[in-house]
Scaffold this motif. Structure first.
Motif, PDB file in Angstrom:
ATOM      1  N   LEU A 181       0.865  -1.173   0.000  1.00 28.07           N
ATOM      2  CA  LEU A 181       0.000   0.000   0.000  1.00 28.07           C
ATOM      3  C   LEU A 181       0.904   1.226   0.000  1.00 28.07           C
ATOM      4  N   ASN A 241      -1.642   5.608   4.207  1.00 28.24           N
ATOM      5  CA  ASN A 241      -2.213   4.518   3.415  1.00 28.24           C
ATOM      6  C   ASN A 241      -3.724   4.411   3.580  1.00 28.24           C
ATOM      7  N   TYR A 285      -7.403   4.012   2.796  1.00 31.65           N
ATOM      8  CA  TYR A 285      -7.931   3.077   1.797  1.00 31.65           C
ATOM      9  C   TYR A 285      -8.947   3.767   0.897  1.00 31.65           C
ATOM     10  N   GLY A 313       2.626  -2.168   3.963  1.00 29.91           N
ATOM     11  CA  GLY A 313       2.321  -0.762   3.715  1.00 29.91           C
ATOM     12  C   GLY A 313       3.568   0.088   3.786  1.00 29.91           C
ATOM     13  N   CYS A 338      -2.179   0.737   7.414  1.00 30.49           N
ATOM     14  CA  CYS A 338      -3.347   1.375   6.794  1.00 30.49           C
ATOM     15  C   CYS A 338      -4.285   1.844   7.894  1.00 30.49           C
ATOM     16  N   GLY A 345      -8.170  -1.166   7.278  1.00 27.45           N
ATOM     17  CA  GLY A 345      -6.763  -1.518   7.321  1.00 27.45           C
ATOM     18  C   GLY A 345      -6.465  -2.818   8.032  1.00 27.45           C
TER      19      GLY A 345
END
Length: 279
Positions: A20, A27, A29, A57, A63, A115
């Motif tokens: 990611l 990060n 989403y 990530g 995330c 995440g």
């Protein structure tokens, strides 16, 4: 390394590393990220040179969940998603669920909301000591996604799933390890290296067709109403071992005390009677 937006994809040593890659947004989403993750997972699953996927990530966090930086969710709230719309975390977790290749999540920093739900179908979740987890949906007035209401109780039990999801609280890596959400916790800065070390062991010592069948057996048959249909399928699989070059190689390499060299391919050699295969 393949060019993607919001993620990176690289293959080395038969390991595909999917990262990611929005570190400036921790990060966060997005639907675009979900689409690219789906494409990358498809690519890894089709590539016979890939044996294992590592998901991680960039930056200090794995995330932080849905990107809320624009004050809302990443779809057109004025019209609402249509009947065929699929929420983006579940697009990822479902694709991981159907993989023939094992997936290792290397988690660090925050892994909350989407995440963490996108990783629940992974075969391994490895955490860093600085990891923090949370199913924070109730604290945002929203609902669990990523099919997490199916995955999470199977991993940690209904009591723990209720606690984490109803309270929405954030909890540390030690609690995640104690309750079974993660498999191991490593010192900060080392978890990705540990994930690659585990991936290399799988590449070197296991048979790809055997791994593909085994991970799907566990997921697809765990909710069978009794052991009898599972044993029926087991019997077909074991009964066919006499014609399996990998089974012969596995036995011979053991007897000869040498590393195995498995030659069967997931794209050609899966038993055609597996009930989850598309007809």
């Amino acid at each position: 390394m393949a060019d993607y937006a919001e993620i990176t994809y690289a293959v080395a040593g038969r390991i595909a590393t999917v990262t990611l890659d929005r570190p400036e947004a921790r990060n966060g989403y997005t639907i675009r990220m979900a689409d690219k993750l789906g494409d990358a997972l498809d690519r890894a699953d089709r590539d016979e040179d890939v044996r294992v996927v590592v998901l991680t990530g960039a930056g200090k966090d794995f995330c932080v969940g849905a990107d809320l930086s624009q004050g809302g969710f990443d779809f057109d709230s004025s019209t609402g998603p249509g009947a065929a719309w699929q929420e983006p975390a579940g697009r990822c977790s479902k694709r991981v669920f159907t993989m023939n290749k094992p997936v290792i999540a290397a988690l660090h920093g925050a892994a909350v909301g989407g995440g963490i739900t996108i990783t629940l179908a992974c075969d391994y979740r490895l955490a860093s000591e600085d990891s923090r987890f949370g199913f924070v949906f109730t604290r945002r007035g929203i609902y669990p996604e990523g099919a997490s209401a199916w995955f999470l109780p199977r991993l940690v039990g209904m009591g723990t799933a209720l606690d984490w999801m109803i309270s929405g609280r954030v909890f540390p890596a030690a609690e995640a390890l104690e309750k079974g959400l993660v498999h191991q916790v490593f010192p900060a800065g080392t978890v990705l290296g540990e994930a690659h070390e585990l991936a290399r062991e799988i590449v070197a010592k296991t048979a790809p067709v055997s791994v593909a069948v085994t991970r799907q057996l566990l997921y697809r048959m765990a909710s069978a109403e009794s052991p009898f249909p599972v044993h029926e399928l087991d019997s077909k699989l074991i009964g066919g071992l006499g014609a399996s070059p990998d089974a012969v190689e596995g036995v011979m390499s053991f007897l000869q005390k040498r590393p195995p060299s498995f030659g069967m391919r997931v794209d050609k050699d899966l038993p055609d009677y597996l009930p989850w295969l598309e007809k």
